[in-house]
Scaffold this motif. Structure first.
Motif, PDB file in Angstrom:
ATOM      1  N   ALA A 284     -36.989   3.201 -14.430  1.00 14.51           N
ATOM      2  CA  ALA A 284     -36.061   4.259 -14.029  1.00 14.51           C
ATOM      3  C   ALA A 284     -35.998   4.391 -12.515  1.00 14.51           C
ATOM      4  O   ALA A 284     -34.924   4.622 -11.941  1.00 14.51           O
ATOM      5  N   MET A 285     -37.134   4.229 -11.880  1.00 15.03           N
ATOM      6  CA  MET A 285     -37.192   4.319 -10.426  1.00 15.03           C
ATOM      7  C   MET A 285     -36.359   3.221  -9.789  1.00 15.03           C
ATOM      8  O   MET A 285     -35.599   3.453  -8.831  1.00 15.03           O
ATOM      9  N   LYS A 286     -36.478   2.019 -10.304  1.00 13.05           N
ATOM     10  CA  LYS A 286     -35.683   0.909  -9.754  1.00 13.05           C
ATOM     11  C   LYS A 286     -34.192   1.133 -10.001  1.00 13.05           C
ATOM     12  O   LYS A 286     -33.363   0.834  -9.125  1.00 13.05           O
ATOM     13  N   ARG A 287     -33.849   1.667 -11.184  1.00 12.59           N
ATOM     14  CA  ARG A 287     -32.438   1.967 -11.455  1.00 12.59           C
ATOM     15  C   ARG A 287     -31.905   3.012 -10.488  1.00 12.59           C
ATOM     16  O   ARG A 287     -30.760   2.948 -10.047  1.00 12.59           O
ATOM     17  N   GLN A 288     -32.753   3.975 -10.156  1.00 17.19           N
ATOM     18  CA  GLN A 288     -32.342   5.039  -9.239  1.00 17.19           C
ATOM     19  C   GLN A 288     -31.970   4.460  -7.875  1.00 17.19           C
ATOM     20  O   GLN A 288     -31.000   4.904  -7.251  1.00 17.19           O
ATOM     21  N   THR A 289     -32.733   3.466  -7.410  1.00 10.06           N
ATOM     22  CA  THR A 289     -32.440   2.880  -6.099  1.00 10.06           C
ATOM     23  C   THR A 289     -31.156   2.062  -6.117  1.00 10.06           C
ATOM     24  O   THR A 289     -30.566   1.809  -5.070  1.00 10.06           O
ATOM     25  N   ALA A 290     -30.726   1.634  -7.311  1.00 14.89           N
ATOM     26  CA  ALA A 290     -29.439   0.937  -7.438  1.00 14.89           C
ATOM     27  C   ALA A 290     -28.311   1.932  -7.675  1.00 14.89           C
ATOM     28  O   ALA A 290     -27.227   1.831  -7.077  1.00 14.89           O
ATOM     29  N   ASP A 291     -28.566   2.937  -8.520  1.00 18.48           N
ATOM     30  CA  ASP A 291     -27.533   3.915  -8.863  1.00 18.48           C
ATOM     31  C   ASP A 291     -27.061   4.704  -7.651  1.00 18.48           C
ATOM     32  O   ASP A 291     -25.925   5.173  -7.626  1.00 18.48           O
TER      33      ASP A 291
END
Length: 500
Positions: A284-291
């Motif tokens: 989720a953290m990695k997705r947040q940096t993309a989102d």
């Protein structure tokens, strides 16, 4: 509000604006007009919001003294709380300790027994007392089996070996007891029946941090067996344990192991505990940096900042830009640079076609080789220089994430437990900040690994293996993963780079 907060872009879920407003970003970008140097700083994934703001407060005078105007991207993951809270509890669970003993015993027999001897006869697992003595070394701060060297070629676990191990584990009374304890944690919340009491064998139910779906599967498998399973281990628990043993042996065969004991711990966590060791939070953290750079009807922090910053650049203001990412901040930087590449290809975007980032600085980067390699391939159009400060492998191995229980660093844990493959399956991943992946034999990570190795090797100034006293701009005394954004030598090296 502390002055350093005015330099922060604070994002929350899905990269949306949190306490920062669009007005705040407008004012922040306006303050960068005609500044000669700008630093965009991305803290690591173990840092929550409060620590992110504290990092900004601490580093603001450092960057200002170097003649740069800093902008801090503050975001929160919650990973630190999970690792500090769950890992020691998991590693101390009775069922984990039983699994650790059994997997270690059979894996040690398969890995350290000569391949020719394994092929000639049955697997010779070491005696249980020998394994117990090795694992007891943990209490003295020593790593079990660390003194042993595996053979150059380790065969995979054969079918005959699997059958032998399956038979022995099926009759393992201690493993059966652990199985009933786990199942009891489910049964005690269900209506009490004679079958349920028989399956649990009268044992007290115990709490466990095993993945809920794993516990439910074990309960269903045991219930299906009824009284016939009262004195034997669940067939599912046996299959899973054999799968862990095979995975450990397979990693030695492919040379992606982290040493016997750490590899056994990692594979048990992957198979039985992945829901509670931070894997979902890490994803989720990695997705947040993309989102945060994604196009959306809602304002995304990273995208809005780059919209305004592109307009500033288009107005004629051209600061030298340095991006600094610590740990998972390197993942953030990869997504930022990817978005800059997208903007270059968009004729309607105000980003000037000749704009380039001056320096990309990675501090103990927790991104994978696969995430970093595509960014490096775009270097000719995106940035001038890249420098990575990270630990030597001996220092990485000495930075214990959970002392006496997991004797490797956070990056080892991310590589061995948290990273997952494209189909969401567990998959050991080469981490860009681990020296191990650049010095070990074998083509780990395929073409991405080869390209990244070649790029870093082409100029020794691109890597600073800490601790090292190098020339100005190439020194670091950091010996722990979290020390890189606070180490005097690293900060002095950053200041030197900004002065160039």
């Amino acid at each position: 509000m502390h002055p350093s907060r005015r330099r922060c872009v604070h994002s929350g879920t899905s990269g949306r604006l949190a306490t920062t407003t669009t007005h705040d970003i407008d004012a922040l970008v306006a303050s960068l007009k005609d500044r000669p140097r700008v630093v965009l700083h991305f803290h690591g994934g173990l840092v929550d919001d409060a620590l992110g703001f504290a990092t900004a407060e601490r580093l603001t005078p450092v960057y200002e003294a170097a003649g740069a105007e800093p902008v801090f991207f503050v975001w929160s993951s919650g990973l630190l709380e999970i690792l500090q809270g769950n890992l020691p509890q998991i590693l101390g669970e009775g069922v984990f300790q039983t699994l650790l003993n059994r997997v270690t015993r059979y894996a040690a027999g398969a890995v350290f027994q000569r391949p020719g001897r394994r092929a000639a006869g049955p697997l010779a697992a070491p005696p249980a007392r020998t394994v117990a003595a090795e694992l007891a070394l943990l209490r003295t701060g020593q790593e079990p089996y660390a003194r042993l060297t595996p053979p150059a070629a380790v065969p995979p676990l054969g079918e005959a070996e699997r059958v032998l191990i399956t038979a022995e584990l099926s009759a393992d009374t201690e493993l059966a007891d652990r199985n009933r304890e786990i199942v009891g944690s489910v049964l005690r919340s269900a209506p009490t029946t004679t079958a349920a009491r028989d399956i649990n064998g009268g044992r007290a139910a115990v709490a466990t941090l095993m993945s809920p779906e794993t516990v439910a599967e074990l309960a269903a498998d045991t219930a299906d067996g009824g009284n016939r399973r009262a004195l034997v281990t669940s067939a599912l628990l046996v299959r899973k344990t054999v799968r862990v043993i095979a995975a450990v042996v397979g990693r030695f065969r492919l040379r992606t192991d982290h040493g016997l004991y750490p590899t056994v711990v990692e594979e048990i966590l992957r198979e039985f505990y992945v829901a509670n060791v931070g894997a979902a939070v890490w994803d989720a953290m990695k997705r947040q940096t993309a989102d945060t750079f994604a196009e959306s009807d809602e304002t995304r922090a990273g995208r809005y900042f780059l919209d305004r910053f592109s307009q500033l650049l288009a107005s004629g203001s051209r600061p030298k830009v340095t991006v600094v990412g610590h740990s998972a901040g390197a993942v953030f930087i990869g997504n930022l640079l990817t978005d800059l590449a997208r903007r270059r290809a968009d004729a309607d975007d105000p980003l000037p076609a000749d704009f380039r980032v001056r320096d990309v600085v990675l501090l103990a980067p927790a991104c994978t080789v696969t995430q970093l390699a595509p960014v490096v391939r775009l270097r000719r159009e995106l940035f001038d220089r890249l420098r990575m400060f990270t630990m030597t492998d001996p220092a990485e191995r000495a930075d214990h994430l959970v002392p006496l229980l997991y004797p490797r660093s956070l990056l080892y844990f991310i590589s061995g437990v948290l990273e997952r493959g494209p189909a969401r399956q567990s998959a050991v991943a080469p981490i860009a900040g681990m020296q191990r992946w650049y010095t070990a034999d074998g083509a780990f990570g395929g073409q991405d690994s080869e390209d990244l190795r070649a790029y870093l090797a082409a100029d020794p100034r691109r890597t600073v293996w800490s601790p090292v006293a190098g020339e100005p701009g190439l020194s670091s005394s950091a010996r722990t993963h979290g020390a890189f954004d606070d180490d005097p030598e690293v900060l002095a090296s950053l200041a030197r780079m900004l002065a160039d």
